[in-house]
Design a protein around this motif. Structure first.
Motif, PDB file in Angstrom:
ATOM      1  N   UNK A 259       0.568  -1.129  -0.189  1.00  0.00           N
ATOM      2  CA  UNK A 259       0.088   0.123   0.237  1.00  0.00           C
ATOM      3  C   UNK A 259       1.131   1.023   0.354  1.00  0.00           C
ATOM      4  N   UNK A 260       0.894   1.388  -1.080  1.00  0.00           N
ATOM      5  CA  UNK A 260       1.255   3.039  -1.187  1.00  0.00           C
ATOM      6  C   UNK A 260       0.673   4.816  -0.247  1.00  0.00           C
ATOM      7  N   UNK A 261       0.953   5.551  -0.498  1.00  0.00           N
ATOM      8  CA  UNK A 261       0.379   6.528   0.157  1.00  0.00           C
ATOM      9  C   UNK A 261       0.943   8.306  -0.789  1.00  0.00           C
ATOM     10  N   UNK A 262       0.342   8.035  -1.723  1.00  0.00           N
ATOM     11  CA  UNK A 262       0.117   9.505  -2.485  1.00  0.00           C
ATOM     12  C   UNK A 262       0.750  10.970  -1.738  1.00  0.00           C
ATOM     13  N   UNK A 263       1.555  11.303  -1.942  1.00  0.00           N
ATOM     14  CA  UNK A 263       2.464  12.816  -0.695  1.00  0.00           C
ATOM     15  C   UNK A 263       2.353  14.089  -2.379  1.00  0.00           C
ATOM     16  N   UNK A 264       2.442  13.944  -3.647  1.00  0.00           N
ATOM     17  CA  UNK A 264       1.875  15.216  -4.364  1.00  0.00           C
ATOM     18  C   UNK A 264       1.430  14.376  -5.505  1.00  0.00           C
ATOM     19  N   UNK A 265       0.464  15.166  -6.120  1.00  0.00           N
ATOM     20  CA  UNK A 265      -0.344  15.064  -7.446  1.00  0.00           C
ATOM     21  C   UNK A 265       0.646  16.262  -8.617  1.00  0.00           C
ATOM     22  N   UNK A 266       1.405  16.946  -9.137  1.00  0.00           N
ATOM     23  CA  UNK A 266       1.275  17.184  -9.910  1.00  0.00           C
ATOM     24  C   UNK A 266       1.368  17.273 -10.706  1.00  0.00           C
ATOM     25  N   UNK A 267       0.474  18.838 -11.189  1.00  0.00           N
ATOM     26  CA  UNK A 267      -0.268  18.607 -12.546  1.00  0.00           C
ATOM     27  C   UNK A 267       0.215  19.289 -14.216  1.00  0.00           C
ATOM     28  N   UNK A 268       0.523  18.468 -14.867  1.00  0.00           N
ATOM     29  CA  UNK A 268       1.510  18.842 -16.209  1.00  0.00           C
ATOM     30  C   UNK A 268       0.078  19.810 -16.693  1.00  0.00           C
ATOM     31  N   UNK A 269      -0.757  19.354 -17.066  1.00  0.00           N
ATOM     32  CA  UNK A 269      -1.687  19.928 -17.511  1.00  0.00           C
ATOM     33  C   UNK A 269      -2.768  18.753 -17.621  1.00  0.00           C
ATOM     34  N   UNK A 270      -4.257  19.273 -17.848  1.00  0.00           N
ATOM     35  CA  UNK A 270      -5.553  18.807 -17.428  1.00  0.00           C
ATOM     36  C   UNK A 270      -5.366  17.349 -17.684  1.00  0.00           C
ATOM     37  N   UNK A 271      -4.207  17.042 -18.484  1.00  0.00           N
ATOM     38  CA  UNK A 271      -4.051  15.285 -19.095  1.00  0.00           C
ATOM     39  C   UNK A 271      -2.394  15.048 -18.728  1.00  0.00           C
ATOM     40  N   UNK A 272      -2.008  14.957 -17.954  1.00  0.00           N
ATOM     41  CA  UNK A 272      -0.788  14.549 -17.825  1.00  0.00           C
ATOM     42  C   UNK A 272      -0.412  15.075 -16.596  1.00  0.00           C
ATOM     43  N   UNK A 273      -0.019  14.315 -16.401  1.00  0.00           N
ATOM     44  CA  UNK A 273       0.221  14.434 -14.193  1.00  0.00           C
ATOM     45  C   UNK A 273       1.163  13.380 -14.025  1.00  0.00           C
ATOM     46  N   UNK A 274       1.868  13.572 -12.895  1.00  0.00           N
ATOM     47  CA  UNK A 274       2.385  12.778 -12.345  1.00  0.00           C
ATOM     48  C   UNK A 274       2.598  12.839 -10.487  1.00  0.00           C
ATOM     49  N   UNK A 275       2.689  10.950 -10.027  1.00  0.00           N
ATOM     50  CA  UNK A 275       2.146  10.744  -8.131  1.00  0.00           C
ATOM     51  C   UNK A 275       3.284  10.684  -8.613  1.00  0.00           C
ATOM     52  N   UNK A 276       3.806  11.267  -7.122  1.00  0.00           N
ATOM     53  CA  UNK A 276       4.453  10.449  -5.998  1.00  0.00           C
ATOM     54  C   UNK A 276       3.924   9.900  -4.719  1.00  0.00           C
ATOM     55  N   UNK A 277       4.836   8.794  -4.350  1.00  0.00           N
ATOM     56  CA  UNK A 277       3.742   7.515  -3.965  1.00  0.00           C
ATOM     57  C   UNK A 277       5.000   7.544  -2.415  1.00  0.00           C
ATOM     58  N   UNK A 278       4.496   7.132  -1.693  1.00  0.00           N
ATOM     59  CA  UNK A 278       5.381   6.666  -0.190  1.00  0.00           C
ATOM     60  C   UNK A 278       4.936   5.641  -0.259  1.00  0.00           C
ATOM     61  N   UNK A 279       5.976   4.814   0.107  1.00  0.00           N
ATOM     62  CA  UNK A 279       5.822   2.751   0.154  1.00  0.00           C
ATOM     63  C   UNK A 279       6.316   2.973   1.822  1.00  0.00           C
TER      64      UNK A 279
END
Length: 248
Positions: A6-26
Motif C-alpha cells: 500500500x502506497x500513499x500519495x504525497x503529491x499529484x503534480x499537474x503538468x496539464x489537464x491530461x498529464x500528471x505525476x504521482x509521487x508515492x511513499x511506500x
C-alpha cells in the motif's frame, strides 16, 4: 508472483489537464533498476484494476514517481488522476522489465528516443551514473503533440548545465512550433538526417539507441534506423536498437 504494497500519495503534480505525476511513499525500502516498471492498482467492483507504469525517480530516492496520461475512457488512469495527498493505492513488487542500460552493448553515444510518457524510464536512467560513465554523448529525444506535454523541464535543464558538452536534449513537437524544436515525426527526422543535424551527434553503428512510446513510432523508427545499418539488439544477437512498447 507479485506482492502488493500500500502506497500513499504525497503529491499529484499537474503538468496539464491530461498529464500528471504521482509521487508515492511506500512503507518499506524499494529496490529497482532504472528503466524498470511496476503495476499500480486500485480496488474494482470484482477485482483489482491494475496497469504497468515505469518508475521515473532515481533508484536512490525514497519516493516513487510515475508519469501518467489520463485516458478518458480508461479504467484506471481517470481514478489515479483524482488521487490527492494522503490517498492510497497499491504498488506491485518486485519491479519488472529488461529495458535497462545493462542490456545494452558498448557504444560511444546513447540515444534515448521517446514519445509521450515514454520519457519516464529515461529520466530514471539519467539520474544514475551509468549513462555518464559508459557513453561519451547522451541524446534525449522527446516527441509530443504540444509544448505543454514537455514535462520535467527543470530537471532536464539541470543535466544540460551539468553536462554541457555531453548531454543533448531535442524536443519534437508535431502540432505547434516551439523554440529549438523539430516538428516532423521522429521516424522522418531519423530518415532525413534532421535529427542528427539538430543535436550534432551521428546515428551510426557506434550508437546505442533506446526507443520507448507509441507503437507506430517504434516500428517506423526501427525501419529508419535499419536503413542506417542499426539493427535490433537481442541477447542472442547484440545490435544497436533496444525497444520498450507500452501498449500494442
Amino acid at each position: 508472483m507479485a506482492q502488493w504494497m500500500t502506497g500513499t500519495v504525497v503529491e499529484n503534480k499537474r503538468w496539464h489537464d491530461d498529464l500528471f505525476s504521482l509521487r508515492v511513499e511506500i512503507p518499506t525500502p524499494f529496490s529497482f533498476t532504472a528503466g524498470q516498471f511496476v503495476r499500480l492498482g486500485l480496488p474494482g467492483t470484482e477485482k483489482r484494476i491494475q496497469r504497468a507504469y515505469s518508475l521515473v525517480n532515481s533508484p536512490n530516492e525514497p519516493l516513487l514517481d510515475f508519469l501518467i496520461t489520463t485516458v478518458p475512457d480508461g479504467e484506471l488512469s481517470p481514478r489515479l488522476d483524482l488521487l490527492g495527498v494522503g490517498d492510497t493505492l497499491e504498488v506491485s513488487a518486485p519491479p519488472s522489465g529488461f529495458f535497462i542500460l545493462s542490456e545494452l552493448p558498448e557504444g560511444k553515444t546513447l540515444w534515448l528516443i521517446s514519445t509521450g510518457t515514454g520519457i519516464g524510464p529515461y529520466l530514471s536512467m539519467l539520474h544514475t551514473d551509468e549513462p555518464w560513465q559508459r557513453f561519451e554523448h547522451v541524446v534525449l529525444v522527446h516527441g509530443v503533440r504540444y509544448a505543454r506535454d514537455l514535462c520535467y523541464q527543470e530537471q532536464i535543464q539541470q543535466w544540460q548545465q551539468q553536462y554541457p558538452n555531453r548531454f543533448h536534449y531535442q524536443p519534437v513537437v508535431t502540432r505547434e512550433t516551439v523554440p529549438n524544436g523539430l516538428q516532423q515525426r521522429i521516424p522522418v527526422l531519423i530518415a532525413n538526417g534532421l535529427l542528427e543535424k539538430a543535436v550534432g551527434v551521428t546515428l551510426d553503428t557506434q550508437a546505442q539507441v533506446m526507443i520507448c512510446g507509441n507503437p507506430a513510432m517504434i516500428v517506423d523508427s526501427k525501419a529508419a534506423l535499419l536503413e542506417k545499418g542499426l539493427d535490433k539488439n537481442l541477447r542472442r544477437k547484440p545490435g544497436n536498437v533496444t525497444v520498450e512498447q507500452y501498449w500494442k
